[in-house]
Every structure is written in structure tokens, then in C-alpha cells.
Design an enzyme around this catalytic site. Structure first.
Site, PDB file in Angstrom:
ATOM      1  N   CYS A  85       0.835  -1.198   0.000  1.00 48.97           N
ATOM      2  CA  CYS A  85       0.000   0.000   0.000  1.00 48.97           C
ATOM      3  C   CYS A  85       0.873   1.253   0.000  1.00 48.97           C
ATOM      4  O   CYS A  85       1.498   1.577  -0.997  1.00 48.97           O
ATOM      5  CB  CYS A  85      -0.955  -0.048   1.205  1.00 48.97           C
ATOM      6  SG  CYS A  85      -2.344   1.085   1.062  1.00 48.97           S
ATOM      7  N   HIS A 194      -3.313  -5.637   1.289  1.00 44.34           N
ATOM      8  CA  HIS A 194      -2.491  -5.838   2.496  1.00 44.34           C
ATOM      9  C   HIS A 194      -2.367  -7.316   2.858  1.00 44.34           C
ATOM     10  O   HIS A 194      -3.181  -7.820   3.637  1.00 44.34           O
ATOM     11  CB  HIS A 194      -3.131  -5.114   3.678  1.00 44.34           C
ATOM     12  CG  HIS A 194      -2.973  -3.631   3.646  1.00 44.34           C
ATOM     13  ND1 HIS A 194      -2.121  -2.957   4.483  1.00 44.34           N
ATOM     14  CD2 HIS A 194      -3.559  -2.688   2.878  1.00 44.34           C
ATOM     15  CE1 HIS A 194      -2.182  -1.650   4.236  1.00 44.34           C
ATOM     16  NE2 HIS A 194      -3.053  -1.467   3.269  1.00 44.34           N
ATOM     17  N   GLU A 196      -0.516  -8.711   4.955  1.00 45.75           N
ATOM     18  CA  GLU A 196      -0.322  -8.935   6.397  1.00 45.75           C
ATOM     19  C   GLU A 196      -1.659  -9.044   7.130  1.00 45.75           C
ATOM     20  O   GLU A 196      -1.695  -9.526   8.267  1.00 45.75           O
ATOM     21  CB  GLU A 196       0.544  -7.819   6.998  1.00 45.75           C
ATOM     22  CG  GLU A 196      -0.156  -6.493   7.287  1.00 45.75           C
ATOM     23  CD  GLU A 196      -0.331  -5.608   6.061  1.00 45.75           C
ATOM     24  OE1 GLU A 196      -0.236  -6.132   4.927  1.00 45.75           O
ATOM     25  OE2 GLU A 196      -0.580  -4.405   6.218  1.00 45.75           O
TER      26      GLU A 196
END
Lengths: 231, 760
Positions: A85, A194, A196
Site C-alpha cells: 500500500c 495488504h 499482512e
């Protein structure tokens, strides 16, 4: 195996990236934007957020942070670097990755569980996926529209540098539905979604099996570990 | 530099000088009271301070007498887990394992009408700073929104502005938005409500209170520079009604910079962690006036400040403007002299601008100098604590008799139920709010276990044990208009139930009481009934009110809003992996309705949407039953036999069924026959009544016997009403709606008025 996560003023998903590194089996190392010391890490994650409030352009100021000189140097020597991002925006601003980002086509911030296809499963951050594999990764951004001139698009499409492509919905009007790209060498990868946030059971996107059980992002981090182990 | 500053000496020498107390929002008797306290006329700086601190917004002068009940109606059980109660920046609750949670809900209504984007953004910023000042890390936000009629020309301006303001600010802070509520009603047309809630977590030992103790300790202002924004915001904006044709008040709305606040959060947490500060107070309403007088009042009582040391954005500001400015992203710290160097090192690391303004003294006076001349010399308590308290006239509104007599029971219940169901599902208040929530980051921090559209939001606190909290906000203004006392009980009951169905145990309450003008005796009657009912109800449920906020003057011209006491309930759960989903994920599970259904359509969404009717008396709340229901769900969850649980509220059973289908796309076959017979009701009532104490749960077939035994053992009414199946919602002999039609009905309304849902 040590994977550094750089915190810039305004970084938001830095501790989340550290958690993902840990869940993947590596040791996260917190790095500070104002330092010149990479603390001997084997790979680097530039996390999401609004570094410097995204003033000027998203990622623009952060790309000139002291530590970025070390990141550029390490990347040129082949160290795996992942930009998520805002981190993707920084890598583009630092010219480590092609293209640039502008305001989402619909002009609004968007948060959604995003389906995308892995177009290149041979980079340092995607070798754990199969080519053509469809994965769901949370996406959340305001300035995620990937743009580049026609010549660049032709080149990166031809080189296999388009690593991820949005499926079903193009959430920000990116050219060719491009969600993420790599450098030619394949050690530097950036994407808007994302990964994660899809690494831990119970806190990821919904799946057909169960609420918030999506962990499609974990392979980013295990891929890097595999790439480093192979070397 | 402002050479003409009005000094204390000058004030003493010129008692006859006329002062603009009226324009600053002070009444004549209040002004005279200030003169009496000081024994002279106030300086212009003192007048500025008193005017903002004695405003309704800061002083709670009309509500104080009532709010005391929250402190008085308290049982030992309510104090057990309470670490910090009302009166501080935010209440703090012990959640076990050495962890504590702090939370608070606060209004930013008036600024959000004038300038929706900045008004809503700074509303988030302000409540988050309250959380930081307790020593906690903010971990989640939520918002309760009330807009005007969805088809009014002005509503899109407010909806777009408020949504993007919250989105912009909270997303940039990296705080997940885990839920909230949105209602449309013409009563909020020129007075939208923006109530922002924030939650923070801390270790017990990190708890800090904001007070100025220790003579010689430094008073340090840090964060953003002070500018001309928000001057007079507290006194003029929040404490006066909007009147048509009046001057525009835009300059008094603050402007927010979430990046500055994000840096400030990290900076404050590092200052706390390194034990470099005695306390930190946020600067919100009334800015430096509030921070200095509150810190001094809550500490040793004396403080000396050199005001010219305040770093300014605009060098032309006068001393009075600096005292009143509500510039955002500022904090005031009390620092021991020997720790000042360490303090300055941390703020430098975060590039946060800082200036030492003065120190704590033992004079008992708050003295503020401006370029060497004394412009303020007051006893701080007279500014911050001992402001005026009003016992405003209270009058029973006789119109309520006719309103209550006009029951919805007399409305026709003959209509096409499929049509009515879809009309309700797509009505502005019951329709899908993804248009709003898709603009909020729900993932950041990686601890969100539940969020919109689940009944409550849930966040993990401790990664090791999975310990977490759940929170939900509720208020139904229509019910409160019919009966403010019962309306308040209903809001509390629903928030309580919404937390319980997530699997968490409700432990604390924060409230944001939105009302019309306190100078209207009928509004004061509504307010008095609300607070009394809430305090009694909290005592009954044995969960304390830990803080909140009162917002008066929510009206345009003479027409007050419906009383809207937004109730936030916080619950705890020992492991968030045990949370209960709100919708159906598996086919073949049995669907049970817990609780009984009565003909309670007065004030319901059905009456409002289908018949454009508001009248009668709202459903009755039985808190003992609510407690038993919560305990039953908890017990079922402990035994791992509850696959989903969803609260019944607005729109009744029909809406809850639809939402349970829509959550994951698993449908159901439902039959009402047994229910109609047992409760003696008709189909319309079964589908749309809003009786309380009801939840639908789904249970795997193999756990059926245990579940029924559980309900029987606890004496809670239960009826099997269906089975999860396919993707449509079929209510046998009444209607069938397939998944696409359901989704279309639910999602179309917001888009029709505000544009496409992004990413849908």
C-alpha cells in the site's frame, strides 16, 4: 531469518507486518525511518499507512527518508523488498518499481476483501503461490490507482512484472487491473492490498469455510523466507 | 504581539469598562458572578476563559444536578472492576490479566452541520485524545450518526461530508472502525448528530490521570501550533441554537490534521512508557483555558504560565484568542524538571513542536502573563469546576398524552407482508450501510474480531491469551420521543444485548445524551426522565456509567430533536476466538427464537415505514430477563453449541432473519405457526413487533438436545422456528425472497441517494 519492517511517521500497519513476519516463522526487526542502519536484516517490508500524512503525494516524502538510501542500495544488491500500500507508493516514488499512484477512480477511500490473481509466482515474495492462483487479500486505500505510460505498461506486461491483477472488481480504476508489480529481478514487489491482514485465523477476510478465516497472505512472507533459504 | 492586552492591574483600575460578555455567550448574572468571584471586573483574558469554561458544553451547568445520579446509584458490584469512573477524560475498566480498557463517546454535532467534513473529523480526533491522556493506546473507533431525511436536498452534503471526515481522520490514525449506527429522520435535518466513540487499552501500571502536581514541575505544550481555528467554538457554537438568518459560524469550526495526531499518539505513548511525564491533558473544547484550569484544579491548585511562549501558526493572534483557540492535535504535559531533557528528546524524535509555558506553583492561583504583564489571576477551581449550576425549570409536555394514546395497534395489519418486508429492508434506517462502512478501515492493527454488520464490534486486547472487548452503541429516538424513560431503557437494553450476542459479558456504559435546548422546560423534562431511568437501569444491570457527554441545544429554531441518548456498552471476553458470528454460515442448523413476542408495534420501524406513524408507548424492557438471556447465550457459547446469534430490534424478527441470511449468504426456511399459537399473535406482529429480550440463534443439529435443555433449565422461552438452508429466505405460507432480491433490497437505498457503494 530477520525481516525488517520500517516505521515512518504516519506508518499504520507496521506492527501488523511485524506480526505477519512472526507468524510466517521469521524474526521481525523494527527499523526507524531516520536511521541509516538496516540492522543486518535479510529482507525488508515497507508497511502501509499515511507516511507524512501523504502530503505532497502518497509515499513521496517517505521515499526521501534517510533509511531509503540503504533500502535502495540493498534492493539493487538483490535483497527482497516488499512494499504494501503506502510502501508500494514509496517504492514507486523511489523508482524501485515502475508506475505511480493517483487517487482512486471513485475518489473515495475503500476497504474491501479483494480477490486477485497471482500472475507471476516466481518473485521473491510470490514463489509460494501457483501461477494463476486466486487469492483474497484485504484492500484499503485512497490513492491506489496504478498508472503508467503506455510504453511502461507494454514493457512490464511483457516482462512478467505484473505480479497481481484484480479480479471481479477493479477497486480503484488501475490500468489493466494491475494490483501489484515487481522489478525485473523479482526481488522488489509492491502491491496495494495488504497481505499482512490475511495471515492469522480469525482476523482475516471471510471465507466460504468460516468467518475471518482467510490466510491467503501468509505465503508472501513464507515465500521470502524460502527465497532467502534457497540462496 | 498584542500591546493592548488587558492586564489585571488595568481591570482593577477600570471597573466601569463595558465587556462583551453577551457576545461570548455569558448571561448577565453569570458575568456578575465572575465579578463577584474576582472582586473586580475580569480582564478580557479572564472573561474569555470563564466564557468558554462556563459554557454549557464545558460546564454541564444544566445537567450536573442530574448526572450526579450516575455516581450515587452505584452498588459494590459496579465498582469492582472500575479503575477510573466519571469525571476524568475517560472511564477505565479492569478487564483482567493486568489489562484495562478505557472508552468514551462524545458528540461533535454542531460543527458537523456547519462543516461536516472537518466537524466529524475533529470529533474523532478529540475523543481519541481523551483516550491517550489516560495513558492508553487507542485501538478502535465507532460512530453513532443521525442525519436528516434521506430525501432532503441538504442530506447528501452532510452524509458525504461526515462519512469522509470520519474516514479521513480515523483511517489516517490507523484505528479500525468497528461499527456504529446510522439513522435518518427529519428531526435531525438541521441538526445532525455525530457521536464518536473511541476505545483504548493499557496495562494497569500505565494508567495516568491528568493533574498538575509537584511544585516546580514544568507545564509543557506540545503538538500542533496554535492558530485561529475554533475560537469560541465551545461557547458560541455548542451552546447556542442555530437560528435562521444568523451569521454563518464556519470560522469557529476546527480543522484537523490526522497525521499530526498519529505522531502525537506515538509520541505520548513513548513519553508514558519512558516515564517522562507526570500527566498529560488533551486540548479540546476551550483549548488552553480548559487545560490549564483543569490541570491546576485537579492538582496542587497553582500554575504560572507565560502565554507568549505558545507557538503560533498566526502571529497576529491576541492573548484572548490564544486562550480560547481550539486548534487540534495539541497536548499539555506536566514534566519534572530533571526529566525535561528526556522529554524534549522524545518529542524531537517524533518532530513534534514543543514549548515550556510555565510551572506548577503553590499559590493556589492560575496566573497567566503576556509579555511580562499579568492578564489572568484566578482561582482555577472557579473556572474549571465551580461554574454555575442551574436547576432549570422542568415541565411535563402535555402533548405526550395524545401521542401515547395514538397506538400503532389500531393500524391495519392486513397489507402484503412480502411487500412490507422488502419495504422495511430497503428503508433508510434498516438498509445496508456498507456505503459508509466500506470507507472505513476495519483491518488495521490486525485485532478486529467482529465489525459492521455484526451486532457489536470486537477487538483482541492480548495476543497471548486472546482476551478482548466488545462494544455496541444504540439509541432509538422515536421510542425516546414517545417515552424518554422507556426509550433510555430500550437503548441500554439493546446495546447490552448486542454485546451479549457476540459472546462477551457487558461490564460498563458510556453515554452521549443528545437533547434540545435546556432552556425549554419540556426538553428538561425529557432529559430528567432519561437520566433517572438510565441511572436506575444501570443499577439494575449492575454495570456502571464510566463517562460520556451531554449535548444540548440540538434543535433548529424552536423544534428540538427527538431525545437521543446514545448508549455505548462495553463487554469483555476472555478469548475472542470464542466470539459468536451474527449470521448463518452452515446449512442444516436449527434456528431458534429466544424470548416471547407481544403486540408491540408502537414506535416500531414497521409503523414508521409502512404507516408513517409515530405514537403509542414503546415496548417494555425487563432487565432481569435481559440478564438471563445474556447468561444463557454465554452458557451456550461456553458449551460451544451456538453457531450464531443475532439481536432482534428495529424491524423485528423479519429484519433479523434477513440480516442473518445476508451476513454470509446462507438462507433459511422459517415457520411461524408454533410461535403464533404460543404467543397469541398474528403474522404481522410476529414478523415486525419489536418486543425486547429476543435473539435468534442457530444451533447445529447434534447439539439440539443440549441447547433445548439449557433453555429449559434456565426457564427462558424458546421456540424452534426454522432451519438454515439454501440461499433464499422462505417464511412458510408468507413469502419467499431469493438471495439476489434480498441483497438488492438491502443495498439499493443508500446508493440511490448518495451514489454507488465503492467496490460493491
Amino acid at each position: 531469518m530477520k525481516i525488517g519492517v520500517i516505521t515512518f511517521p504516519g506508518s499504520l500497519d507496521d506492527r501488523d507486518a511485524q506480526r505477519a513476519v512472526r507468524l510466517a516463522g521469521a524474526t521481525p526487526v523494527a527499523l526507524w525511518h531516520g536511521d541509516h542502519d538496516l540492522q543486518g536484516v535479510d529482507a525488508i517490508v515497507l508497511p502501509g499507512g499515511f507516511s507524512y500524512g501523504d502530503y505532497l503525494r502518497a509515499g513521496a516524502i517517505a521515499s526521501h527518508s534517510p533509511i531509503m538510501a540503504e533500502v535502495i542500495d540493498a534492493a539493487s544488491k538483490g535483497m527482497p523488498v516488499l512494499g504494501i500500500c503506502n510502501g508500494f507508493q514509496m517504492l514507486a516514488e523511489a523508482r524501485l518499481l515502475p508506475g505511480a499512484h493517483t487517487r482512486n477512480g471513485h475518489q473515495q477511500f475503500i476497504c474491501r476483501d479483494q480477490k486477485m490473481r497471482v500472475e507471476n509466482a516466481s518473485t521473491d515474495w510470490t514463489n509460494g503461490y501457483a501461477e494463476g492462483q486466486e487469492i483474497v487479500i484485504p484492500l484499503k486505500n485512497a490513492d491506489g490507482r496504478f498508472v503508467a505510460d503506455a510504453e511502461t505498461i507494454t514493457r512490464i506486461e511483457g516482462n512478467g512484472q505484473v505480479v497481481f491483477r484484480y479480479l471481479d472488481v477493479n477497486p480503484n480504476a488501475s490500468i489493466n487491473d494491475i494490483a501489484g508489480v515487481a522489478n525485473e529481478r523479482g526481488n522488489v514487489v509492491g502491491l496495494m492490498p495488504h497481505p499482512e491482514h490475511a495471515t492469522e485465523l480469525g482476523f482475516g477476510p471471510d471465507t466460504a469455510d468460516a468467518m475471518r478465516s482467510g490466510t491467503d497472505g501468509l505465503a508472501f512472507f513464507t515465500s521470502a523466507i524460502a527465497a532467502l533459504t534457497r540462496v | 504581539m498584542n500591546p493592548g492586552a488587558d492586564t489585571v492591574q488595568n481591570a482593577a483600575a477600570t471597573p466601569e469598562k463595558e465587556q462583551p460578555y453577551d457576545a461570548l455567550g455569558l448571561k448577565e448574572d453569570e458575568y456578575l458572578k465572575i465579578r463577584e468571584i474576582l472582586g473586580r471586573r475580569p480582564t478580557s483574558g479572564e472573561l474569555a476563559m470563564y466564557s468558554v469554561m462556563w459554557s454549557e458544553h464545558c460546564s454541564y451547568k444544566s445537567s450536573k444536578n442530574y448526572l450526579r445520579q450516575f455516581g450515587q446509584k452505584v452498588s459494590p458490584a459496579m465498582k469492582k472492576n472500575l479503575m477510573v469512573g466519571m469525571g476524568e477524560n475517560a472511564g477505565v475498566v479492569d478487564v483482567g490479566n493486568g489489562w484495562a480498557v478505557t472508552f468514551k463517546i462524545e458528540s461533535h454535532n454542531h460543527p458537523s452541520y456547519i462543516e461536516p467534513f472537518q466537524g466529524a473529523a475533529t470529533g474523532v480526533g478529540g475523543i481519541v485524545r481523551d483516550i491517550i491522556s489516560m495513558g492508553a493506546r487507542p485501538v478502535a473507533v465507532m460512530d453513532a450518526l443521525r442525519f436528516g431525511a434521506i430525501d432532503n436536498d441538504d442530506t447528501p452534503r452532510v452524509v458525504h461530508g461526515v462519512t469522509s471526515g470520519i474516514s479521513f481522520y480515523a483511517n489516517c490514525l490507523g484505528l479500525p472502525n468497528i461499527g456504529g449506527e446510522t439513522y435518518f429522520d427529519s428531526v435531525y435535518q438541521a441538526n445532525p448528530l455525530v457521536n464518536a466513540l473511541a476505545v483504548g487499552v493499557l496495562r494497569h501500571e500505565d494508567l495516568h490521570l491528568a493533574n498538575a502536581r509537584g511544585v516546580g514541575n514544568k507545564v509543557v505544550l506540545f503538538g500542533a501550533r496554535t492558530g485561529g481555528d475554533g475560537i469560541g467554538g465551545a461557547s458560541i457554537l455548542a451552546s447556542d441554537s442555530f437560528s435562521e438568518g444568523g451569521p454563518t459560524k464556519r470560522p469557529a469550526v476546527q480543522v484537523g490534521d490526522p497525521f499530526a495526531e498519529k505522531v502525537l499518539i506515538e509520541c505520548c505513548l513513548e513519553l508514558f512508557a519512558q516515564k517522562l511525564v507526570e500527566g498529560i491533558q488533551d486540548l479540546g473544547a476551550a483549548g488552553i483555558s480548559c487545560a490549564t484550569s483543569e490541570l491546576a484544579s485537579n492538582g496542587d491548585g497553582g500554575m504560572f504560565i507565560e502565554l507568549e511562549k505558545v507557538l503560533l501558526r498566526d502571529p497576529s493572534l491576541t492573548a484572548e484568542e490564544i486562550l480560547m483557540s481550539e486548534s487540534q492535535e495539541r497536548m499539555m504535559a506536566i514534566v519534572r524538571p530533571e526529566k525535561l531533557d528526556g522529554f524534549l528528546e522524545v518529542v524531537k524524535k517524533w518532530d513534534v513542536e514543543t514549548s515550556v509555558l510555565g510551572e506548577v506553583t503553590d499559590t493556589g492561583r492560575l496566573i497567566i502573563n503576556w509579555h511580562g504583564e499579568e492578564i489572568v489571576n484566578v482561582e482555577p477551581r472557579t473556572v474549571a469546576i465551580d461554574g454555575p449550576v442551574y436547576d432549570r425549570p422542568v415541565v411535563y409536555p402535555t402533548w405526550i398524552d395524545a401521542l401515547q394514546a395514538d397506538s400503532a395497534s389500531g393500524l391495519s395489519r392486513d397489507g402484503d407482508l412480502r411487500e412490507q418486508f422488502l419495504a422495511l429492508l430497503s428503508s433508510p434506517n434498516l438498509s445496508d450501510k456498507s456505503w459508509i462502512t466500506n470507507q472505513y478501515d476495519k483491518y488495521v492493527m490486525g485485532n478486529t474480531a467482529l465489525s459492521y454488520p455484526d451486532d457489536g464490534g470486537m477487538v483482541r486486547v492480548d495476543e497471548e491469551s486472546g482476551l478482548g472487548f466488545a462494544v455496541a452503541t444504540d439509541a432509538n429516538g422515536r421510542y425516546c420521543q414517545l417515552d424518554p424513560a422507556m426509550g433510555a431503557r430500550l437503548a441500554l437494553a439493546e446495546a447490552f444485548r448486542n454485546v451479549a450476542v457476540t459472546g462477551a459479558t457487558p461490564v460498563a456504559v458510556s453515554d452521549c445524551l443528545n437533547f434540545g435546548s435546556p432552556e425549554n422546560p419540556e426538553v428538561m423534562w425529557q432529559f430528567s426522565k432519561t437520566v433517572e431511568a438510565l441511572a436506575d437501569a444501570c443499577l439494575e444491570l449492575e454495570i456502571p456509567v464510566t463517562g460520556g457527554n451531554v449535548s444540548f441545544y440540538n434543535q433548529t429554531g424552536d423544534v428540538p430533536i427527538h431525545p437521543t441518548p446514545v448508549i455505548a456498552v462495553l463487554g469483555t471476553i476472555d478469548d475472542v476466538s470464542k466470539r459468536i458470528p451474527s449470521g448463518w454460515q452452515d446449512e442444516g442448523n436449527n434456528i431458534y427464537l429466544l424470548g416471547t413476542t407481544a403486540l408491540e408495534l408502537d414506535g416500531s420501524a414497521w409503523a414508521g415505514t409502512i404507516h408513517d406513524h409515530l405514537g403509542g408507548t414503546p415496548p417494555v424492557v425487563d432487565f432481569a430477563a435481559e440478564q438471563r438471556l445474556a447468561a444463557l447465550i454465554q452458557a451456550g457459547n461456553e458449551q460451544n453449541i451456538i453457531a450464531s446469534a443475532h439481536d432482534l430490534a428495529d424491524g423485528g424478527l423479519a429484519q433479523a432473519l434477513a440480516e442473518s441470511v445476508l451476513r454470509f449468504g446462507v438462507g433459511a426456511r422459517v415457520w411461524l405457526g408454533d410461535l403464533l399459537e404460543r404467543d397469541g399473535i398474528d403474522v404481522t406482529t410476529a414478523l415486525f413487533s419489536e418486543s425486547t429480550g429476543r435473539v435468534i440463534v442457530s444451533v447445529p443439529r447434534e447439539d439440539d438436545v443440549r441447547f433445548q435443555g439449557l433453555c429449559e433449565g434456565r426457564g427462558y422461552p424458546v421456540a424452534r422456528i426454522g432451519v438454515t438452508d439454501g440461499s433464499s429466505l422462505e417464511v412458510q405460507d408468507v413469502f419467499t425472497v431469493n438471495a439476489d432480491e434480498l441483497r438488492h433490497a438491502h443495498t439499493r437505498t443508500m446508493q440511490e441517494y448518495f451514489g454507488a457503494v465503492v467496490g460493491a
